[in-house]
Motif scaffolding. Structure first.
Motif, short mmCIF file in Angstrom:
data_model
loop_
_atom_site.label_atom_id
_atom_site.label_comp_id
_atom_site.label_asym_id
_atom_site.label_seq_id
_atom_site.Cartn_x
_atom_site.Cartn_y
_atom_site.Cartn_z
N PRO A 136 47.47 -57.07 130.23
CA PRO A 136 47.61 -55.86 130.20
C PRO A 136 47.25 -54.82 131.38
O PRO A 136 47.97 -53.96 131.82
N ASP A 137 46.05 -55.32 131.91
CA ASP A 137 45.45 -54.61 132.70
C ASP A 137 45.98 -54.66 134.11
O ASP A 137 45.72 -53.68 135.05
N ALA A 138 46.95 -55.50 134.35
CA ALA A 138 47.42 -55.73 135.68
C ALA A 138 48.46 -54.69 135.95
O ALA A 138 48.83 -54.46 137.04
N GLY A 139 48.54 -54.01 134.83
CA GLY A 139 49.86 -52.82 135.30
C GLY A 139 49.36 -51.72 135.97
O GLY A 139 50.03 -50.84 136.51
N PHE A 140 48.05 -51.53 136.29
CA PHE A 140 47.48 -50.41 137.24
C PHE A 140 48.03 -50.88 138.71
O PHE A 140 47.89 -49.94 139.57
N LEU A 141 48.17 -52.01 139.09
CA LEU A 141 48.12 -52.34 140.31
C LEU A 141 49.75 -52.87 140.56
O LEU A 141 50.51 -52.76 141.45
N PHE A 142 50.14 -53.44 139.51
CA PHE A 142 51.64 -54.25 139.49
C PHE A 142 52.61 -53.24 138.87
O PHE A 142 52.35 -53.16 137.48
N ASP A 143 53.75 -53.02 139.43
CA ASP A 143 54.73 -52.19 138.81
C ASP A 143 55.54 -53.29 137.92
O ASP A 143 56.27 -52.75 136.91
N GLU A 144 55.83 -54.25 138.53
CA GLU A 144 56.87 -55.07 137.77
C GLU A 144 56.42 -56.56 137.98
O GLU A 144 56.43 -56.94 138.94
N VAL A 145 56.40 -57.39 136.81
CA VAL A 145 56.06 -58.83 136.76
C VAL A 145 57.37 -59.39 136.60
O VAL A 145 57.83 -59.18 135.24
N VAL A 146 57.69 -60.42 137.21
CA VAL A 146 58.93 -61.55 136.71
C VAL A 146 58.63 -62.82 136.82
O VAL A 146 57.40 -63.24 137.72
N GLU A 147 59.30 -63.72 136.65
CA GLU A 147 59.05 -64.93 136.88
C GLU A 147 59.42 -65.21 138.17
O GLU A 147 60.40 -64.65 138.92
N PRO A 148 58.63 -66.28 138.69
CA PRO A 148 58.97 -66.45 140.11
C PRO A 148 60.04 -66.63 140.77
O PRO A 148 60.34 -66.03 141.95
N GLN A 149 60.98 -67.26 140.03
CA GLN A 149 62.39 -67.25 140.58
C GLN A 149 63.09 -66.04 140.73
O GLN A 149 64.26 -65.99 141.44
N GLU A 150 62.71 -65.21 140.00
CA GLU A 150 63.55 -63.71 139.91
C GLU A 150 63.06 -62.89 140.97
O GLU A 150 63.30 -61.71 140.82
N LEU A 151 61.90 -63.31 141.73
CA LEU A 151 60.91 -62.32 142.53
C LEU A 151 62.15 -61.89 143.76
O LEU A 151 61.97 -60.64 144.00
N ASP A 152 62.92 -62.47 144.23
CA ASP A 152 63.77 -62.24 145.34
C ASP A 152 64.73 -61.03 144.86
O ASP A 152 64.90 -60.22 145.49
N ALA A 153 65.24 -61.21 143.57
CA ALA A 153 66.11 -60.18 143.09
C ALA A 153 65.47 -58.93 142.63
O ALA A 153 66.05 -57.79 143.05
N ALA A 154 64.29 -59.00 142.16
CA ALA A 154 63.50 -57.70 142.06
C ALA A 154 63.19 -57.08 143.48
O ALA A 154 63.25 -55.64 143.42
N VAL A 155 63.03 -57.78 144.40
CA VAL A 155 62.53 -57.33 145.71
C VAL A 155 64.11 -56.44 146.28
O VAL A 155 63.87 -55.31 146.51
N GLU A 156 65.15 -56.84 146.04
CA GLU A 156 66.37 -56.54 146.59
C GLU A 156 66.57 -55.05 145.64
O GLU A 156 67.10 -54.21 146.30
N ASP A 157 66.32 -55.20 144.33
CA ASP A 157 66.49 -54.00 143.41
C ASP A 157 65.70 -52.93 143.90
O ASP A 157 66.05 -51.65 144.00
N ALA A 158 64.45 -53.26 144.16
CA ALA A 158 63.53 -52.32 144.66
C ALA A 158 63.67 -51.66 145.83
O ALA A 158 63.55 -50.44 146.04
N LEU A 159 63.99 -52.45 146.97
CA LEU A 159 64.56 -51.84 148.22
C LEU A 159 65.87 -50.85 148.11
O LEU A 159 65.71 -49.77 148.82
N ARG A 160 66.74 -51.27 147.24
CA ARG A 160 67.68 -50.42 147.08
C ARG A 160 67.43 -48.99 146.18
O ARG A 160 68.05 -48.00 146.84
#
Length: 434
Positions: free
Chosen positions: A351-375
């Motif tokens: 839970p304390d990781a939330g102060f630094l990480f906005d979104e935590v996903v499974e490793p295989q989902e990180l590329d999609a999360a990146v594209e969504d954030a950039l958009r």
């Protein structure tokens, strides 16, 4: 313009005192070969000279800076400023030749001349007159970036050595690719990162930017992405980590540019002196030390569920950049102390990781999360609002005052016995694990 009263006499006294200290040190064996009595004698002489330098800068610092910058009409970067000071004010800071000789020694075998640079730059940054001017100089694009800009605008790609910069669909992708050392930072990577940040900010076709670690060849992480292992301790042990070109340039250069933008003349300078853009970070593997510090300035930070971050400042013995300025604001004082002073490691799924990480996903989902954030961050309204958020969270004056103290304290930490001992042990342990 005539020199302020007393400056000429103080300049001469400083040069004489420094010459006396130099003569004494030259009469002694190399630092690593000195007896306890000789080390005490050298330390007393250095302390006397440093006390004089500190008094000199407290009294005449603004006049010194004005002389070096032609009444603040010339913008000198850190390295240029200390070189100019060495030439114009003998004994104030070490000469370029002396620093070149010092770089050939391991950290434990140096005289510690960078402490004199720390005294000088601490006083420059601490002044409300010279400090903002130096900070502006460090926000300007580097000559290297300006020389590469046309090529990057044309091709959308440039390999800087330790950083690969690519433009895709309006997004600049900065990939840290020191695959042999898990993106552990040294002088070279700071140079490449600042160049890449400048290019991303200057290229009008770029609207948003991403920083991510590349695929490693290191035996323990072969074929996997890693964000950053922090400062390169092997380089520190070898005496190759510079106060000016790494520790100060990193904070006042590319990291500050991520927050404030690059300072340059442009067609909307009347609206904003700098060109700013939103920044995303994607964390694979881990973000240790300087890697964790870096995450504190991004607009959105994504992480794989198997990642972690840590800020092992107490173990390493040095100050974690501007992490001490920013971590308490993000996490609160208690967690900040646990991470910085106690060495607490925080995993992305805590839970304390939330102060630094906005979104935590499974490793295989990180590329999609990146594209969504950039958009989603690709918006003029985001640019304006991030500027206002950054002004509210970290006013430039607060950053300047922090960096003034950091310049001195970090220079002292670099040459403390505990740091030199710890770095040697960490380097040996790292080599054994490799």
């Amino acid at each position: 313009m005539s020199a302020p009263a007393g400056l000429a006499e103080a300049r001469q006294a400083l040069a004489q005192e420094a010459a006396g200290v130099d003569e004494l040190l030259a009469s002694l064996p190399e630092p690593a070969d000195r007896s306890p009595e000789q080390r005490a004698l050298a330390a007393e002489a250095k302390n006397r000279g440093r006390a004089l330098r500190s008094r000199f800068m407290r009294t005449h610092g603004e006049a010194v800076y004005d002389e070096l910058t032609q009444q603040r009409t010339v913008h000198l970067r850190l390295a240029e400023l200390v070189e100019a000071a060495a030439a114009a004010f003998p004994g104030l800071v070490p000469t370029a030749g002396r620093m070149a000789a010092e770089r050939t020694r391991p950290q434990a075998g140096k005289e510690g001349h960078e402490i004199d640079q720390g005294i000088f730059l601490s006083q420059v940054l601490g002044s409300p007159v010279s400090g903002p001017h130096l900070m502006d100089a460090m926000l300007r694009p580097t000559p290297r970036a300006l020389g590469l800009l046309a090529e990057f605008e044309r091709t959308g790609s440039v390999d800087l050595g330790s950083v690969l910069l690519e433009r895709r669909d309006g997004a600049a992708h900065l990939t840290m690719c020191r695959d042999d050392c898990l993106n552990a930072e040294d002088n070279r990577q700071v140079e490449d990162m600042e160049t890449a940040v400048d290019l991303a900010l200057l290229d009008p076709a770029v609207r948003v930017a991403l920083v991510r670690g590349g695929v490693m060849t290191h035996p323990r992480y072969r074929g996997r992405r890693v964000f950053s292992a922090g400062i390169n301790l092997k380089s520190l042990h070898a005496g190759e980590i510079s106060l000016v070109d790494f520790l100060l340039r990193r904070e006042l250069g590319y990291i500050h540019k991520i927050i404030r933008g690059v300072l340059t003349d442009h067609d909307r300078s009347w609206q904003s002196r700098t060109i700013e853009k939103p920044w995303v970070a994607a964390v694979d593997g881990f973000a240790i030390g300087g890697g964790a510090q870096l995450l504190m300035v991004f607009d959105r930070v994504l992480a794989g569920a198997d990642t972690y971050f840590s800020l092992p400042a107490a173990q390493e013995g040095i100050v974690p950049g501007a992490g001490n300025l920013r971590l308490g604001r993000l996490a609160g004082g208690r967690i900040s102390r646990q991470v910085v002073l106690w060495g607490r490691l925080i995993r992305a799924t805590e839970p304390d990781a939330g102060f630094l990480f906005d979104e935590v996903v499974e490793p295989q989902e990180l590329d999609a999360a990146v594209e969504d954030a950039l958009r989603r961050l690709d918006s003029p309204a985001v640019v304006t609002n991030r500027r206002m958020v950054n002004l509210a969270e970290e006013p430039p004056e607060a950053f300047r005052q922090y960096m003034a103290e950091f310049a001195l304290q970090q220079s002292l930490r670099l040459y403390s016995e505990d740091v030199i001992g710890k770095v040697g042990r960490f380097t040996a342990a790292s080599a054994a694990r490799s």
